[in-house]
Design an enzyme around this catalytic site. Structure first.
Site, mmCIF file in Angstrom:
data_model
loop_
_atom_site.group_PDB
_atom_site.id
_atom_site.type_symbol
_atom_site.label_atom_id
_atom_site.label_comp_id
_atom_site.label_asym_id
_atom_site.label_seq_id
_atom_site.Cartn_x
_atom_site.Cartn_y
_atom_site.Cartn_z
ATOM 1 C CE LYS A 1 -2.891 -8.372 -4.484
ATOM 2 N NZ LYS A 1 -3.492 -7.176 -3.862
ATOM 3 C CD GLU B 1 -5.731 -6.002 -0.283
ATOM 4 O OE1 GLU B 1 -4.752 -5.818 -1.034
ATOM 5 O OE2 GLU B 1 -5.772 -6.906 0.580
ATOM 6 C CB SER C 1 4.320 -7.469 5.658
ATOM 7 O OG SER C 1 3.449 -8.486 5.238
ATOM 8 C CB CYS D 1 10.357 -0.715 2.698
ATOM 9 S SG CYS D 1 11.223 -0.153 1.238
ATOM 10 C CD GLU E 1 8.123 -2.980 8.302
ATOM 11 O OE1 GLU E 1 7.510 -4.044 8.100
ATOM 12 O OE2 GLU E 1 8.640 -2.309 7.392
ATOM 13 C CG PHE F 1 -0.314 0.436 2.510
ATOM 14 C CD1 PHE F 1 -0.088 1.778 2.803
ATOM 15 C CD2 PHE F 1 0.089 -0.509 3.451
ATOM 16 C CE1 PHE F 1 0.512 2.165 3.997
ATOM 17 C CE2 PHE F 1 0.696 -0.136 4.633
ATOM 18 C CZ PHE F 1 0.910 1.216 4.904
#
Ligand code: NAD
Length: 502
Positions: free
Chosen positions: A179, A182, A232, A287, A389, A155
């Site tokens: 993809k 979402e 992740s 990240c 994280e 995301f």
């Protein structure tokens, strides 16, 4: 605005916008600054993925037959089209993801740089040739496309991360099934409007909206040859294992815990700027976000007052407001998860120098997912806040006495994505660069994310695979090597045994 009044997004399959035919449901896409509904995204099913893969497979022979310079020219055109939509893309990033508009513009600029780098494919895709590997026998290695390549995105970079892969993949003659996350599907819908306008053969690029079901379908789909994943760490591991088990080529970029080491000779004002941008840019949801500052010797006392003052001064709000420096996190659920880390850090004995959990600001929408800059001091490396994280605007400080201790601490992390050192000492930099176990290192740079011509990726739990994203690795990943050994008898030479006659 109610959920049902927003538009339901389509997939893009075989050159046409297509309603998901096998969706198991739909999700609302919301603006994290306001909680307002933006659109609905279908959770596409296997039949939707099958249709995209079929279209991508069918397009392969035709796309591969297009000359490499003609493929590059399509990317030149795509670059111009994306430049023309730059502001639309940036506003979409901010609206669906929350980062500030300045940060979103920088992300879109990087997205476009990926396309620019991919236009170099007539050079970067070249093979190698060596004459006379045996008498009158030549050997050459050529590069050919891998086939149908799937891209699964997170995301936090709705524009850029899918473009770490897509332009390189199609430049090399592959076809793509993407993809998007979402949570942020709208920006790629704009990108695909521009891809659609290019007039590529139908099926060269395909977009399938959805979540886990689409990912699981990709991992076991016999029609998919390669998988590029960013997300992740636990999902990266799952994707790597299952895609490899199915015999696919795979690169899986995972989570991170990035350290910034500050030496006593660091230039403090510039170091503060670098740390603030790294820890609180995109509300800590990069990240490459610096999450732990390791101060060495008296760097702690020189750094901390200026750091806390700068973090306190950050203006929190809706990222579309040009004055705002710290936007919301992706969702209220994420905000509560991040606040939980802060709460447990205090329970573990760390000290809060700045607490962003009760953020207030001019006109902050109460439905927004806001969290102010938070600084936790006096942490120890074993605490959860120093190990895991957090993926939010929370910076942890750890104090050590020597560079040796700092290096040991950084290398003790199970992650190895990015790290930075702030110092004016070449000797310290040389040691750090040599010994540190991370894939990307910054020297007096807070976010050392490599530009498009260089490979991007971490080490250890931050990355599973061998070829990194974009740069020369991108071309390697999206091509298969074929070595051809050749001789001609009509030359009157080279009629002996290839193995014997050297
Ligand atoms: P995520 O792992 O939740 O989701 C990533 C993708 O995987 C999404 O498309 C999602 O639909 C899918 N997915 C999620 N759960 C799944 C499951 N159980 N099975 C199959 N598919 C699943 O990641 P996110 O929250 O969207 O993104 C943030 C994470 O991504 C952070 O950990 C961040 O460090 C990481 N990230 C890493 C890099 C890098 O270069 N290493 C870059 C950007 C983001």
């Amino acid at each position: 605005m109610t959920a049902t009044s927003t538009r339901l997004l389509d997939n893009y399959i075989g050159g046409a916008w297509t309603a998901a035919a096998a969706a198991s449901g739909e999700l609302e896409v919301t603006n994290p600054a306001t909680g307002g509904a933006l659109a609905r995204v279908p959770l596409s099913g296997r039949a939707d993925l099958d249709a995209a893969v079929d279209a991508a497979r069918a397009a392969l022979p035709q796309w591969r037959a297009v000359s490499v310079i003609a493929r590059a020219r399509k990317l030149f055109e795509l670059r111009e089209r994306l430049v023309a939509r730059q502001e639309d893309l940036a506003r979409s990033v901010t609206t669906e993801m929350g980062k500030t508009i300045a940060d979103a513009r920088a992300e879109v600029a990087r997205m476009i740089e990926m396309v620019e780098a991919a236009t170099a494919v007539p050079t970067t895709m070249q093979g190698r040739i060596l004459e006379d590997v045996s008498r009158n026998i030549d050997a050459e290695t050529i590069r050919q496309p891998v086939g149908v390549c799937a891209v699964i995105a997170p995301f936090n970079f709705p524009a850029m991360v899918p473009f770490w892969f897509l332009p390189f993949a199609i430049a090399c003659g592959n076809t793509v099934v993407l993809k998007p996350s979402e949570q942020v599907p709208l920006t790629q819908a704009i990108a695909f409007e521009e891809l659609d306008a290019l007039g590529l053969p139908a099926g060269v690029v395909n977009l399938v909206n959805g979540g886990r079901e689409v990912v699981e379908g990709i991992l076991e789909h016999p029609g998919i040859d390669a998988v590029s994943f960013v997300g992740s760490a636990p999902v990266a591991k799952l994707v790597y294992e299952r895609a490899a088990q199915a015999g696919k080529r795979v690169q899986a970029l995972g989570g991170a815990k990035n350290h910034m080491v500050v030496m006593p000779d660091a230039v403090i004002d510039k170091t503060v700027e670098g740390i603030i941008g790294s820890a609180f840019g995109a509300a800590g949801q990069r990240c490459m976000a610096g999450s732990v500052v390791v101060t060495v010797g008296d760097a702690h006392d020189r750094l901390v007052p200026a750091l806390v003052a700068a973090a306190r001064a950050l203006q929190v709000g809706d990222g579309l407001d040009e004055r705002v420096e710290l936007g919301p996190v992706i969702s209220c659920q994420a905000r509560d998860r991040i606040a939980g880390y802060v709460e447990r850090a205090v329970a573990d004995g760390a000290k809060l120098l700045l607490d962003g959990r009760q953020v207030d600001g001019d006109g902050l929408d109460p439905a927004g997912a806001y969290l102010g800059a938070t600084i936790v001091d006096g942490a120890t490396p074993d605490m959860e806040i120093a190990r895991e994280e957090v993926f939010g605007p929370v910076l942890t400080l750890i104090h050590v006495q020597t560079l040796d201790e700092a290096i040991a601490l950084v290398n003790g992390s199970r992650f190895g994505n990015g790290t930075s050192i702030f110092t004016e000492s070449g000797a310290s930099v040389r040691r750090y660069r040599h010994e540190i176990q991370a894939g990307m290192v910054g020297v007096n740079i807070g976010v050392a994310a490599p530009v498009a011509f260089f490979p991007f990726s971490g080490w250890k739990d931050s990355f599973l695979g061998d070829l990194h994203a974009h740069g020369t690795d991108g071309v390697e990943f999206f091509t298969r090597k074929k070595t051809v050994t050749t001789r001609y008898f009509s030359s009157g030479q080279g009629s002996g045994s290839y193995f014997v006659e050297r």
